[in-house]
Design a protein around this motif. Structure first.
Motif, PDB file in Angstrom:
ATOM      1  N   GLU A 102       0.804  -1.216   0.000  1.00  0.00           N
ATOM      2  CA  GLU A 102       0.000   0.000   0.000  1.00  0.00           C
ATOM      3  C   GLU A 102       0.842   1.273   0.000  1.00  0.00           C
ATOM      4  N   THR A 103       2.122   1.168   0.315  1.00  0.00           N
ATOM      5  CA  THR A 103       2.951   2.369   0.425  1.00  0.00           C
ATOM      6  C   THR A 103       4.180   2.262  -0.465  1.00  0.00           C
ATOM      7  N   LEU A 104       4.771   3.391  -0.761  1.00  0.00           N
ATOM      8  CA  LEU A 104       5.983   3.420  -1.565  1.00  0.00           C
ATOM      9  C   LEU A 104       7.144   2.817  -0.787  1.00  0.00           C
ATOM     10  N   ASP A 105       8.039   2.169  -1.510  1.00  0.00           N
ATOM     11  CA  ASP A 105       9.258   1.632  -0.911  1.00  0.00           C
ATOM     12  C   ASP A 105      10.287   2.771  -0.890  1.00  0.00           C
ATOM     13  N   MET A 106      10.416   3.440   0.249  1.00  0.00           N
ATOM     14  CA  MET A 106      11.252   4.634   0.322  1.00  0.00           C
ATOM     15  C   MET A 106      12.731   4.318   0.164  1.00  0.00           C
ATOM     16  N   ASN A 107      13.177   3.138   0.581  1.00  0.00           N
ATOM     17  CA  ASN A 107      14.571   2.763   0.350  1.00  0.00           C
ATOM     18  C   ASN A 107      14.884   2.757  -1.141  1.00  0.00           C
ATOM     19  N   GLN A 108      13.980   2.147  -1.913  1.00  0.00           N
ATOM     20  CA  GLN A 108      14.152   2.077  -3.365  1.00  0.00           C
ATOM     21  C   GLN A 108      14.065   3.459  -4.010  1.00  0.00           C
ATOM     22  N   LEU A 109      13.100   4.245  -3.566  1.00  0.00           N
ATOM     23  CA  LEU A 109      12.890   5.556  -4.163  1.00  0.00           C
ATOM     24  C   LEU A 109      14.077   6.484  -3.918  1.00  0.00           C
ATOM     25  N   GLU A 110      14.595   6.496  -2.691  1.00  0.00           N
ATOM     26  CA  GLU A 110      15.753   7.331  -2.397  1.00  0.00           C
ATOM     27  C   GLU A 110      16.966   6.890  -3.205  1.00  0.00           C
ATOM     28  N   ALA A 111      17.117   5.585  -3.394  1.00  0.00           N
ATOM     29  CA  ALA A 111      18.271   5.072  -4.136  1.00  0.00           C
ATOM     30  C   ALA A 111      18.203   5.451  -5.611  1.00  0.00           C
ATOM     31  N   ILE A 112      17.020   5.340  -6.240  1.00  0.00           N
ATOM     32  CA  ILE A 112      16.928   5.675  -7.662  1.00  0.00           C
ATOM     33  C   ILE A 112      17.061   7.180  -7.868  1.00  0.00           C
ATOM     34  N   LYS A 113      16.549   7.981  -6.942  1.00  0.00           N
ATOM     35  CA  LYS A 113      16.723   9.431  -7.044  1.00  0.00           C
ATOM     36  C   LYS A 113      18.196   9.795  -6.930  1.00  0.00           C
ATOM     37  N   TYR A 114      18.904   9.110  -6.058  1.00  0.00           N
ATOM     38  CA  TYR A 114      20.332   9.381  -5.890  1.00  0.00           C
ATOM     39  C   TYR A 114      21.093   9.009  -7.157  1.00  0.00           C
ATOM     40  N   LEU A 115      20.714   7.889  -7.774  1.00  0.00           N
ATOM     41  CA  LEU A 115      21.367   7.494  -9.024  1.00  0.00           C
ATOM     42  C   LEU A 115      21.127   8.527 -10.118  1.00  0.00           C
ATOM     43  N   LEU A 116      19.907   9.043 -10.217  1.00  0.00           N
ATOM     44  CA  LEU A 116      19.605  10.061 -11.225  1.00  0.00           C
ATOM     45  C   LEU A 116      20.419  11.329 -10.972  1.00  0.00           C
ATOM     46  N   LYS A 117      20.650  11.639  -9.707  1.00  0.00           N
ATOM     47  CA  LYS A 117      21.492  12.792  -9.374  1.00  0.00           C
ATOM     48  C   LYS A 117      22.930  12.549  -9.829  1.00  0.00           C
ATOM     49  N   LEU A 118      23.466  11.375  -9.487  1.00  0.00           N
ATOM     50  CA  LEU A 118      24.841  11.058  -9.880  1.00  0.00           C
ATOM     51  C   LEU A 118      24.991  10.968 -11.395  1.00  0.00           C
ATOM     52  N   ALA A 119      23.904  10.585 -12.080  1.00  0.00           N
ATOM     53  CA  ALA A 119      23.966  10.437 -13.531  1.00  0.00           C
ATOM     54  C   ALA A 119      24.185  11.764 -14.240  1.00  0.00           C
ATOM     55  N   ASN A 120      23.976  12.871 -13.542  1.00  0.00           N
ATOM     56  CA  ASN A 120      24.210  14.192 -14.131  1.00  0.00           C
ATOM     57  C   ASN A 120      25.437  14.877 -13.556  1.00  0.00           C
ATOM     58  N   MET A 121      26.178  14.161 -12.686  1.00  0.00           N
ATOM     59  CA  MET A 121      27.322  14.780 -12.045  1.00  0.00           C
ATOM     60  C   MET A 121      28.518  13.824 -12.078  1.00  0.00           C
ATOM     61  N   ALA A 122      29.693  14.338 -12.450  1.00  0.00           N
ATOM     62  CA  ALA A 122      30.907  13.522 -12.560  1.00  0.00           C
ATOM     63  C   ALA A 122      31.336  13.053 -11.177  1.00  0.00           C
ATOM     64  N   PRO A 123      32.098  11.922 -11.093  1.00  0.00           N
ATOM     65  CA  PRO A 123      32.594  11.115 -12.218  1.00  0.00           C
ATOM     66  C   PRO A 123      31.733   9.887 -12.520  1.00  0.00           C
ATOM     67  N   PHE A 124      30.609   9.700 -11.829  1.00  0.00           N
ATOM     68  CA  PHE A 124      29.804   8.492 -11.986  1.00  0.00           C
ATOM     69  C   PHE A 124      28.936   8.548 -13.236  1.00  0.00           C
ATOM     70  N   ASN A 125      28.759   9.728 -13.805  1.00  0.00           N
ATOM     71  CA  ASN A 125      27.789   9.868 -14.894  1.00  0.00           C
ATOM     72  C   ASN A 125      28.117   8.995 -16.102  1.00  0.00           C
TER      73      ASN A 125
END
Length: 260
Positions: A102-125
């Motif tokens: 019934e609720t969002l998986d916040m562990n998963q959501l925070e992790a994918i948001k963090y990946l999207l952030k790193l995907a626009n910032m070096a050197p992980f992009n």
């Protein structure tokens, strides 16, 4: 090693590729069947500052994982832009696979948001997209046959160009989305935020803006940034405008339901 050293010397970044390639992250995700012990062992190899945050010593000097972190500490880690905090976020997804349908998986959501952030910032992009595919191939069976509705996987929005875009709501999923459009959406939102003077065009400003983004509030965020008579000048003001639009939409929806 000599080739990587040469790349680091030529680029001259504060956080080089050698540190990236030899990071405990790879130790963490190398095991398709992670255990509490294997995850904690990988986390214990993070830099000392992170180890001190995540672990405590028992009376014999052995490291013991802290059962939970204060919310203030968790927020500070999520606001960072480094592979160390990302490793911790992935570890949370691998250690806790229990879910509430019934609720969002916040562990998963925070992790994918963090990946999207790193995907626009070096050197992980440079490896973000391939990493996303790899980690889904490795670990989606951990979440096989779990109760989820469609909005726990994707969140649809209309981008500023009028095209529909689907935001991933999970780092790990059997039917993982392509994240290229989500990465571009993040980048476009940051560029617009800079153009209207909402955030400074600096690495710190970019990191703060990406950390501010909430996927469930993405549509009003897009609408405000690209089509607003009085653009916000601070993230606090932006949050207030998002809240007002969300509340107004909720009231409208309730009135429509009552009318029916």
């Amino acid at each position: 090693m000599n080739t990587v050293d040469d790349i680091d010397r030529r680029i001259g970044t504060d956080f080089g590729f050698k540190a990236l390639l030899c990071h405990p992250l790879w130790q963490l995700i190398d095991n398709r069947h992670p255990t509490t012990q294997s995850v904690n062992e990988a986390l214990s190899n993070l830099p000392a500052h992170y180890v001190n945050i995540l672990f405590k010593e028992d009376e014999f000097g052995n490291l013991i994982k802290k059962p939970s972190l204060p919310k203030k500490v968790m927020r500070s880690l999520i606001k960072k832009t480094d592979i160390h905090a990302f490793t911790w976020l992935i570890a949370r997804c691998l250690q806790d696979t229990a879910m509430d349908g019934e609720t969002l998986d916040m562990n998963q959501l925070e992790a994918i948001k963090y990946l999207l952030k790193l995907a626009n910032m070096a050197p992980f992009n440079g490896i973000a997209i391939d990493f996303y595919r790899h980690i889904n191939d490795q670990f989606w069976p951990l979440y096989f046959d779990k109760p989820l509705n469609v909005y726990h996987y994707i969140w649809p929005v209309i981008a500023s160009n009028g095209q529909r875009c689907y935001l991933p709501m999970r780092l790990l999923a059997e039917d993982s989305l392509k994240i290229e459009k989500a990465i571009d959406l993040y980048k476009g939102l940051h560029e617009q935020a800079c153009l209207i003077g909402l955030v400074p065009r600096t690495q710190i400003g970019e990191a703060e803006f990406y950390a501010f983004i909430c996927h469930t509030e993405m549509q009003p965020l897009i609408d405000i940034l690209f089509d607003c008579d009085h653009p916000p000048t601070t993230l606090t003001e932006l949050k207030h405008q998002i809240f007002e639009r969300t509340l107004f939409k909720s009231v409208q929806s309730k009135q429509h339901s009552d009318h029916l």
